[in-house]
Write an enzyme that holds these catalytic residues in place. Sequence first.
Site, PDB file in Angstrom:
ATOM      1  N   ASP B  25       0.883  -1.169   0.000  1.00 19.57           N
ATOM      2  CA  ASP B  25       0.000   0.000   0.000  1.00 19.57           C
ATOM      3  C   ASP B  25       0.916   1.214   0.000  1.00 19.57           C
ATOM      4  OD1 ASP B  25      -1.663   2.102   0.517  1.00 19.57           O
ATOM      5  OD2 ASP B  25      -2.528   1.300   2.369  1.00 19.57           O
ATOM      6  N   LYS B  87       3.132  11.253  -3.455  1.00 13.23           N
ATOM      7  CA  LYS B  87       2.113  10.610  -4.287  1.00 13.23           C
ATOM      8  C   LYS B  87       1.251  11.635  -5.009  1.00 13.23           C
ATOM      9  CE  LYS B  87      -1.468   7.049  -3.647  1.00 13.23           C
ATOM     10  NZ  LYS B  87      -1.996   6.149  -2.590  1.00 13.23           N
ATOM     11  N   GLU B 186      -6.960   0.445  -4.562  1.00  9.37           N
ATOM     12  CA  GLU B 186      -6.974   0.377  -3.100  1.00  9.37           C
ATOM     13  C   GLU B 186      -8.312  -0.116  -2.555  1.00  9.37           C
ATOM     14  OE1 GLU B 186      -5.507   4.268  -2.085  1.00  9.37           O
ATOM     15  OE2 GLU B 186      -3.555   3.795  -2.973  1.00  9.37           O
ATOM     16  N   ASP B 208     -13.084   5.101   0.887  1.00  9.57           N
ATOM     17  CA  ASP B 208     -11.671   5.154   1.265  1.00  9.57           C
ATOM     18  C   ASP B 208     -11.164   6.591   1.247  1.00  9.57           C
ATOM     19  OD1 ASP B 208      -8.924   5.018   1.496  1.00  9.57           O
ATOM     20  OD2 ASP B 208      -8.645   3.479  -0.034  1.00  9.57           O
TER      21      ASP B 208
HETATM   22  N1  LIG Z   1      -7.331   9.541  14.670  1.00  7.61           N
HETATM   23  C1  LIG Z   1      -7.404  10.217  13.544  1.00  7.61           C
HETATM   24  N2  LIG Z   1      -8.316  11.210  13.373  1.00  7.61           N
HETATM   25  C2  LIG Z   1      -8.378  11.907  12.231  1.00  7.61           C
HETATM   26  N3  LIG Z   1      -7.590  11.696  11.175  1.00  7.61           N
HETATM   27  C3  LIG Z   1      -6.667  10.720  11.271  1.00  7.61           C
HETATM   28  C4  LIG Z   1      -6.533   9.930  12.435  1.00  7.61           C
HETATM   29  N4  LIG Z   1      -5.533   9.034  12.220  1.00  7.61           N
HETATM   30  C5  LIG Z   1      -5.072   9.262  10.987  1.00  7.61           C
HETATM   31  N5  LIG Z   1      -5.740  10.278  10.405  1.00  7.61           N
HETATM   32  C6  LIG Z   1      -5.505  10.870   9.100  1.00  7.61           C
HETATM   33  O1  LIG Z   1      -5.494   9.873   8.108  1.00  7.61           O
HETATM   34  C7  LIG Z   1      -4.650  10.281   7.016  1.00  7.61           C
HETATM   35  C8  LIG Z   1      -3.735   9.163   6.645  1.00  7.61           C
HETATM   36  O2  LIG Z   1      -4.509   8.078   6.282  1.00  7.61           O
HETATM   37  P1  LIG Z   1      -3.937   6.853   5.484  1.00  7.61           P
HETATM   38  O3  LIG Z   1      -2.748   6.335   6.176  1.00  7.61           O
HETATM   39  O4  LIG Z   1      -5.060   5.955   5.242  1.00  7.61           O
HETATM   40  O5  LIG Z   1      -3.540   7.600   4.161  1.00  7.61           O
HETATM   41  P2  LIG Z   1      -2.603   7.114   2.991  1.00  7.61           P
HETATM   42  O6  LIG Z   1      -2.893   5.687   2.701  1.00  7.61           O
HETATM   43  O7  LIG Z   1      -1.219   7.473   3.284  1.00  7.61           O
HETATM   44  O8  LIG Z   1      -3.092   8.044   1.833  1.00  7.61           O
HETATM   45  P3  LIG Z   1      -3.788   7.714   0.430  1.00  7.61           P
HETATM   46  O9  LIG Z   1      -4.535   6.435   0.583  1.00  7.61           O
HETATM   47  O10 LIG Z   1      -4.658   8.895   0.220  1.00  7.61           O
HETATM   48  O11 LIG Z   1      -2.683   7.670  -0.541  1.00  7.61           O
HETATM   49  C9  LIG Z   1      -3.896  11.496   7.484  1.00  7.61           C
HETATM   50  O12 LIG Z   1      -4.468  12.664   6.909  1.00  7.61           O
HETATM   51  C10 LIG Z   1      -4.129  11.469   8.993  1.00  7.61           C
HETATM   52  O13 LIG Z   1      -4.107  12.749   9.549  1.00  7.61           O
HETATM   53 MG   LIG Z   2      -4.350   4.645   1.580  1.00  9.08          MG
END
Ligand SMILES: Nc1ncnc2c1ncn2[C@@H]1O[C@H](COP(=O)(O)OP(=O)(O)OP(=O)(O)O)[C@@H](O)[C@H]1O
Ligand SMILES: [Mg+2]
Lengths: 177, 617
Positions: B25, B87, B186, B208
């Site tokens: 991922d 990304k 995803e 998502d």
């Molecule tokens: N407890 C929480 N409350 C609110 N937001 C949160 C919390 N924990 C994580 N996030 C938010 O979730 C986001 C990251 O999520 P995730 O790891 O799913 O994204 P990613 O997979 O890196 O991104 P993408 O899928 O868009 O490429 C960040 O913006 C983070 O601030």
């Molecule tokens: Mg993601």
Amino acid sequence: MTKAQQNYFEIFGLEPNFSIDVPKLSSKLRALLNSVHPDRFASSGSQQQMLSMQKTTQLNDAFAVLKNPVKRAQYLLHLKTGIDTSKEHTVNDPEFLMQQLELREELEDISASSDISQLNQFADKISELEEVQEQQMAELFLQKPLDTDELQKAIYKLQFLHKTLSDIEQAEDKLLS
Amino acid sequence: MALLQISEPGKSTDPHQHRLAAGIDLGTTNSLIATVRSGKAETLADLEGDHILPSIVHYAKDGTVSVGKSAKLFVCSDAKNTISSVKRLMGRGLKDVQKIKEFSANQLTASGTGMPAVETDCGMKNPVEVSSEILKSLVKRAEESLGDELGGVIITVPAYFDEAQRQATKDAAQIAGVKVLRLISEPTAAAVAYGLDTGSEGIHAIYDLGGGTFDISILRLEKGVFEVMATGGDSALGGDDFDRAIAGYLVEQANIDKGDRSAYQMAMIKAREVKEALTNKERVEINFMHWKGSMDRALMESLIASIVDKTLAACRRTLKDAGLKASEVQDIVMVGGSTRVPLVRQKVEEYFGKKPLTDIDPDKVVAIGAAIQADVLIGNKSDEDMLLLDVIPLSLGVETMGGLAEKIIPRNTPIPIARAQEFTTYKDGQTAMAIHVVQGERELVEDCRSLARFELRGIPPMVAGAARIKVTYQVDADGLLKVTAEETITGVKSDITVKPSYGLNDEQITSMLQSSVSHAEEDMKARMLREQQVEAKRVIEAVEAALAENGDELLSKDERHAIEEALKQLAYIAENGDIEAIEEAIKVVDKSTEEFASRRMDASIAKALVGHEIDEI
Ligand SMILES: Nc1ncnc2c1ncn2[C@@H]1O[C@H](COP(=O)(O)OP(=O)(O)OP(=O)(O)O)[C@@H](O)[C@H]1O
Ligand SMILES: [Mg+2]
């Protein structure tokens, strides 16, 4: 190559008829894809991979045509008579032309009034007309010999109703956004 | 030690049948890698036990590249050389991304490729290179903890990623030196993890919302087949946007100069802390530079409400494409860190009229689903376990007269697919025709994404409208496009695998590959030879398996003998020949099995049809 190209009906083991049970066809598609999809050949030779890609593409293509009543009718007519109705074509049927104009006007009025529930009612009405038209199409395709003039007219009508439905959707999109 | 142990054709070959595959991922903010071990899919941790790798890369002056937690330490202290959220730049042109505030205007420059590049003390880094560092770091983690080389990976991409973004992702993998079995969406990966976990059939919506992208996918799960009915979203919408909205407020309250990059960077970090804290608390106190204040949940919600609404508009459009009403969706699976935000859950519940499912780990589910599928693709699972049927997220079209985009393959068409359209010349004696490939839903070409331009030359001069030019779009199972143009009367042909306008060409990839650290010590030639030998082995195994399965019923004695001879030849050359010789011998095997392969395919179709009829009774 080994054998003549199968037509879209043969691919699914069907007789060439207009009436099709689409949900059943869709589960048949899944069964077929299950055995030919590229994912099934991810570790096979490139030969097999290419074939699988071709077959899957062909199945997806055939399904896209058969599930859509307008495309299915056009395809079937072409298959049986060689007549191509996929390009722009008009048909001389004053009565239907009148109806067409009326329906277009109705749609314009409703769109202008921005009334969603009215728009939905209108969509239902068109769907009903479409169903009737599909039934008639099925009967026309069963006739022997085929009345190609009537069939072309019927395709044209169905196409018009189809188009109207998608215009209704666009109008709804506009209203909601 | 011999690299390859090739036994006589016919005898069973492989001592270790199980091949290692992983799911990656590659997220905007966080990345993960997962694999299937003794039948169970799990994400892999680093030495300190952390599963999540922050998608951050730091380039130090001395050339040291660090990724993840160690790079995160530099976000404030060495902002210039620390790249996050890369990304968001993938597959984009410089103009597209200059709006993104995290990358200040002077940090991003044009590289020769039209791609944006970030200037660091180690030189210009383009997004593909930066992503490849993240991939390398994950692959290294996996290979160290599994103790063996990975045979292939699946990388997930947002469903709503366009052609250029997908290609850029694949290029990053190539530079990182990993074999990509497939790119999958995803939300589809999440559905696999979730669907296999619960075994629930029917129609599911996967919502998502991650750090930088939003996807909504509607899937139907039936007898192990995951069929994507429609997908939609926004490849530039996510938790980062919440942060930005909150940071804007902070900067305003603290009365800070808008151009102050490091202050802005700090505001973004603070905003994220505040946002995440407000998920469980009603109010938080804030110390931001010289400003002291507080924010309650209601205030934050007013700042982000319009962003959440945008996601719902996408849900509506996607349901319509699937031909469904919100009430027909059986359950809604929430994926991505940003679905923890209470307002998001509340609005999604209102929209679908039922409580969304939030009990699975939204961080890991995508990588786990990808790992499960990778295990199937690499051949560790028996067939008929499960099948993913995906669609293209955006319509593919071609420019026609007057700057209009004519759709050739509409969005949400199942892949792989091929569609052709005929065009003609508009001038007498016209001998060339320009083909401009575009992607998007809008009517005007200028509002769509330009994917590629190419020219069909050598059309024999004819009167206007006489030539028949057939343009065929072919999208493969990764969602990547190939375009062919052919003048059908004379057979003049031209084809390209679409390399997006903002992409890398093969030469650039090769040169990056060569300069890339992990390959510097290794002789490229030796590596290529080894890869070719592995390929030969794969081919031999595949053909032997096919022969064992139905060689007897589908082949005459002579036919079988010819294939076996070709295999013997290949086995010998694989051990003794050079790259070209092996390649050639593989071709010979391919040729000798052509007819057999096609008979096998027909036989399996016939079987599937019959099987299906029986199922129905
Ligand atoms: N407890 C929480 N409350 C609110 N937001 C949160 C919390 N924990 C994580 N996030 C938010 O979730 C986001 C990251 O999520 P995730 O790891 O799913 O994204 P990613 O997979 O890196 O991104 P993408 O899928 O868009 O490429 C960040 O913006 C983070 O601030
Ligand atoms: Mg993601």
